[in-house]
Write a protein that holds these residues in place. Sequence first.
Motif, PDB file in Angstrom:
ATOM      1  N   SER A 309       0.831  -1.218   0.000  1.00 13.32           N
ATOM      2  CA  SER A 309       0.000   0.000   0.000  1.00 13.32           C
ATOM      3  C   SER A 309       0.861   1.263   0.000  1.00 13.32           C
ATOM      4  CB  SER A 309      -0.941   0.000   1.202  1.00 13.32           C
ATOM      5  OG  SER A 309      -0.212  -0.061   2.414  1.00 13.32           O
ATOM      6  N   ILE A 310       1.972   1.266   0.759  1.00 15.74           N
ATOM      7  CA  ILE A 310       2.860   2.441   0.767  1.00 15.74           C
ATOM      8  C   ILE A 310       3.513   2.617  -0.595  1.00 15.74           C
ATOM      9  CG2 ILE A 310       4.996   3.406   1.720  1.00 15.74           C
ATOM     10  CD1 ILE A 310       4.247   2.058   4.388  1.00 15.74           C
ATOM     11  N   TYR A 311       3.941   1.503  -1.196  1.00 19.60           N
ATOM     12  CA  TYR A 311       4.588   1.587  -2.512  1.00 19.60           C
ATOM     13  C   TYR A 311       3.606   2.127  -3.559  1.00 19.60           C
ATOM     14  CZ  TYR A 311       6.870   0.330  -6.855  1.00 19.60           C
ATOM     15  OH  TYR A 311       7.415   0.389  -8.111  1.00 19.60           O
ATOM     16  N   LYS A 312       2.414   1.568  -3.576  1.00 23.65           N
ATOM     17  CA  LYS A 312       1.412   2.007  -4.558  1.00 23.65           C
ATOM     18  C   LYS A 312       0.968   3.442  -4.296  1.00 23.65           C
ATOM     19  CE  LYS A 312      -0.480  -2.526  -5.796  1.00 23.65           C
ATOM     20  NZ  LYS A 312      -1.678  -3.375  -5.871  1.00 23.65           N
ATOM     21  N   GLY A 313       0.764   3.766  -3.030  1.00 22.15           N
ATOM     22  CA  GLY A 313       0.330   5.112  -2.687  1.00 22.15           C
ATOM     23  C   GLY A 313       1.369   6.167  -3.055  1.00 22.15           C
ATOM     24  N   LEU A 318       3.372  10.503  -6.600  1.00 20.96           N
ATOM     25  CA  LEU A 318       4.419  11.087  -7.441  1.00 20.96           C
ATOM     26  C   LEU A 318       3.930  11.303  -8.876  1.00 20.96           C
ATOM     27  CD1 LEU A 318       7.530   9.108  -6.146  1.00 20.96           C
ATOM     28  CD2 LEU A 318       7.014  11.529  -5.782  1.00 20.96           C
ATOM     29  N   ARG A 319       3.047  10.431  -9.346  1.00 23.73           N
ATOM     30  CA  ARG A 319       2.476  10.640 -10.687  1.00 23.73           C
ATOM     31  C   ARG A 319       1.595  11.888 -10.715  1.00 23.73           C
ATOM     32  NH1 ARG A 319       2.735   4.651 -11.252  1.00 23.73           N
ATOM     33  NH2 ARG A 319       0.862   4.396  -9.979  1.00 23.73           N
ATOM     34  N   LEU A 324       3.769  12.686 -14.577  1.00 27.90           N
ATOM     35  CA  LEU A 324       4.383  11.707 -15.484  1.00 27.90           C
ATOM     36  C   LEU A 324       4.692  10.434 -14.701  1.00 27.90           C
ATOM     37  CD1 LEU A 324       7.735  11.616 -14.850  1.00 27.90           C
ATOM     38  CD2 LEU A 324       7.602  13.848 -15.919  1.00 27.90           C
ATOM     39  N   ASP A 325       4.933   9.359 -15.457  1.00 26.08           N
ATOM     40  CA  ASP A 325       5.283   8.075 -14.854  1.00 26.08           C
ATOM     41  C   ASP A 325       6.756   7.817 -15.122  1.00 26.08           C
ATOM     42  OD1 ASP A 325       4.068   4.629 -15.143  1.00 26.08           O
ATOM     43  OD2 ASP A 325       4.998   5.715 -13.487  1.00 26.08           O
ATOM     44  N   ASP A 326       7.550   7.728 -14.073  1.00 23.24           N
ATOM     45  CA  ASP A 326       8.997   7.637 -14.221  1.00 23.24           C
ATOM     46  C   ASP A 326       9.528   6.471 -13.393  1.00 23.24           C
ATOM     47  OD1 ASP A 326      11.643   8.072 -14.661  1.00 23.24           O
ATOM     48  OD2 ASP A 326      11.674  10.136 -13.931  1.00 23.24           O
ATOM     49  N   LEU A 328      12.240   6.392 -11.847  1.00 18.88           N
ATOM     50  CA  LEU A 328      12.870   6.921 -10.635  1.00 18.88           C
ATOM     51  C   LEU A 328      11.891   6.994  -9.463  1.00 18.88           C
ATOM     52  CD1 LEU A 328      15.038   9.780 -12.192  1.00 18.88           C
ATOM     53  CD2 LEU A 328      15.829   7.569 -11.344  1.00 18.88           C
ATOM     54  N   HIS A 329      10.597   7.021  -9.771  1.00 15.45           N
ATOM     55  CA  HIS A 329       9.597   7.008  -8.706  1.00 15.45           C
ATOM     56  C   HIS A 329       9.743   5.759  -7.827  1.00 15.45           C
ATOM     57  CE1 HIS A 329       6.639   9.746 -11.148  1.00 15.45           C
ATOM     58  NE2 HIS A 329       7.765  10.362 -10.805  1.00 15.45           N
ATOM     59  N   ALA A 330      10.183   4.667  -8.461  1.00 12.66           N
ATOM     60  CA  ALA A 330      10.310   3.392  -7.736  1.00 12.66           C
ATOM     61  C   ALA A 330      11.368   3.472  -6.641  1.00 12.66           C
ATOM     62  CB  ALA A 330      10.645   2.269  -8.712  1.00 12.66           C
ATOM     63  N   LEU A 331      12.411   4.285  -6.833  1.00 12.49           N
ATOM     64  CA  LEU A 331      13.439   4.446  -5.804  1.00 12.49           C
ATOM     65  C   LEU A 331      12.845   5.047  -4.536  1.00 12.49           C
ATOM     66  CD1 LEU A 331      16.465   5.775  -7.895  1.00 12.49           C
ATOM     67  CD2 LEU A 331      16.359   3.599  -6.690  1.00 12.49           C
ATOM     68  N   VAL A 332      12.053   6.098  -4.700  1.00 11.35           N
ATOM     69  CA  VAL A 332      11.431   6.763  -3.553  1.00 11.35           C
ATOM     70  C   VAL A 332      10.361   5.864  -2.933  1.00 11.35           C
ATOM     71  CG1 VAL A 332      10.155   8.804  -2.791  1.00 11.35           C
ATOM     72  CG2 VAL A 332      11.867   9.004  -4.596  1.00 11.35           C
ATOM     73  N   ALA A 333       9.505   5.304  -3.790  1.00  6.05           N
ATOM     74  CA  ALA A 333       8.404   4.455  -3.301  1.00  6.05           C
ATOM     75  C   ALA A 333       8.926   3.207  -2.610  1.00  6.05           C
ATOM     76  CB  ALA A 333       7.490   4.075  -4.463  1.00  6.05           C
ATOM     77  N   GLY A 334       9.955   2.573  -3.201  1.00  6.76           N
ATOM     78  CA  GLY A 334      10.531   1.366  -2.602  1.00  6.76           C
ATOM     79  C   GLY A 334      11.190   1.650  -1.270  1.00  6.76           C
TER      80      GLY A 334
END
Length: 458
Positions: A309-313, A318-319, A324-326, A328-334
């Motif tokens: 839920s935190i990762y998806k949220g 960030l989108r 935009l969908d990037d 690099l968002h995965a670094l912050v979300a992960g």
Amino acid sequence: MAALSKSIPHNCYEIGHTWHPRCGRAVLHITQGALAESLRIYGTLYLIAAILRKRKLDYYLHKLLPEILRSTSFLTANGTLYIACFCILRKILGKFYFWSPGFGAALPASYMAILIERKSRRGLLTIYMANQATETLFRMAVARGAITPLRHGEVLLFCITAALFMFFFRCKDGLKGFTYSALKFIVGKEEIPTHSFSPEAAFSKIDRTIKHCEKVSQPMNILTLTKKLMDKVCKHGPRHRCCKHYGDNCISYCIKGFIRMFSIGYLIQCCLRIPSTFRHLFTEPSRLLSLFYNKENFQLGAFLGSFVSIYKGTSCFLRWVRNLDDELHALVAGCLAGISMMFYKSTTISMYLVSKLVETIYFKGIEAGKVPYFPHADSIIYAISTSICFQAAVMEVQNLRPSYWKFLLRLTKGRFALMNRKVLDVFGTEASKNFKDFTPKLDPRYTVVPPELPLELS
């Protein structure tokens, strides 16, 4: 370095196989115990794996038994060759050094044993043992005061590892095989940039499903009404144009992710507790309730549910912010999702993922031509890692992971605990710390140093 040069004159009977003076008989005893335990482990493991993978009848008839026997031979050989090398090394050196009863005997034994196993499984075994060895070395360093443990260090390590794994997951051709499939199962295919469905295709698919459902007459009960209400709530709400969860808005998308993974985590922990619960079911029937109302069940569920839920949220947020969908968002979300390990702290999980991450980066370096490929690297790393664990099992059991120590005891039918560790205390590692009340009864006819004489280092 001075400890490495110290030695004691005792023979292999006085230190290792204290239950029998003959080396050949001791090797046979270890082989019998290891064979029985290995068959039980791999027989169960391969059978469950075959059922979960929905193998066809041909696999059960022609492949299942050979695979079980080969893995059983590998694990049995590891135990048998260790005690054999233990005795051979003592005869060659004429005495025991600090490194010889553990690392020295386990290194050739482990290398020869891993060559028996199938190549497809060597990598997995290497990752597992590298994880064990890294944790063991860390515990040794802490015990010697060389490293000060960091509070919530396993959580911080998990945050960094999760950030990098999720970044590779979002990148094209970033991850492959089991790791990719596992992450896709956990966070869902909606977080993959190369999503196979376009928005139009997804909406048309939903429309067809709705129309089909409308044609089928169903009795209007509470369950049906609740389902319709939930569908309306989920489909009507804020969803960014870059978000690929076409059937849900961003809020319901996160909530559904939490509920799904919480349920899976809860059920996994329940399943893990089933064998121990049913073993005491008839003597203690009240234990059946603890199977469902156990604290660890909810902890694992909260860990997995909050991670997703935190990762998806965070990804959705960030989108919306950056429009935009990037990747690099995965670094912050992960990284933020890694905080969820506060619910279920586990050094084992963190260390395993670090080992897996190092393996992933190494193979990516090979593909890019920036890192050289070393033949048989997996076998060599496995042998060294296993030797480190055996060194700890002989010289400082208190620094070995408890679950691995219990595994060694099962594999040897408890004989690993019968080593004469009081003699090994002279090396300064507190070898007998967990065995203060145990002194082996040795036959004086087969000993080099009479048991009543004080020990002097040579």
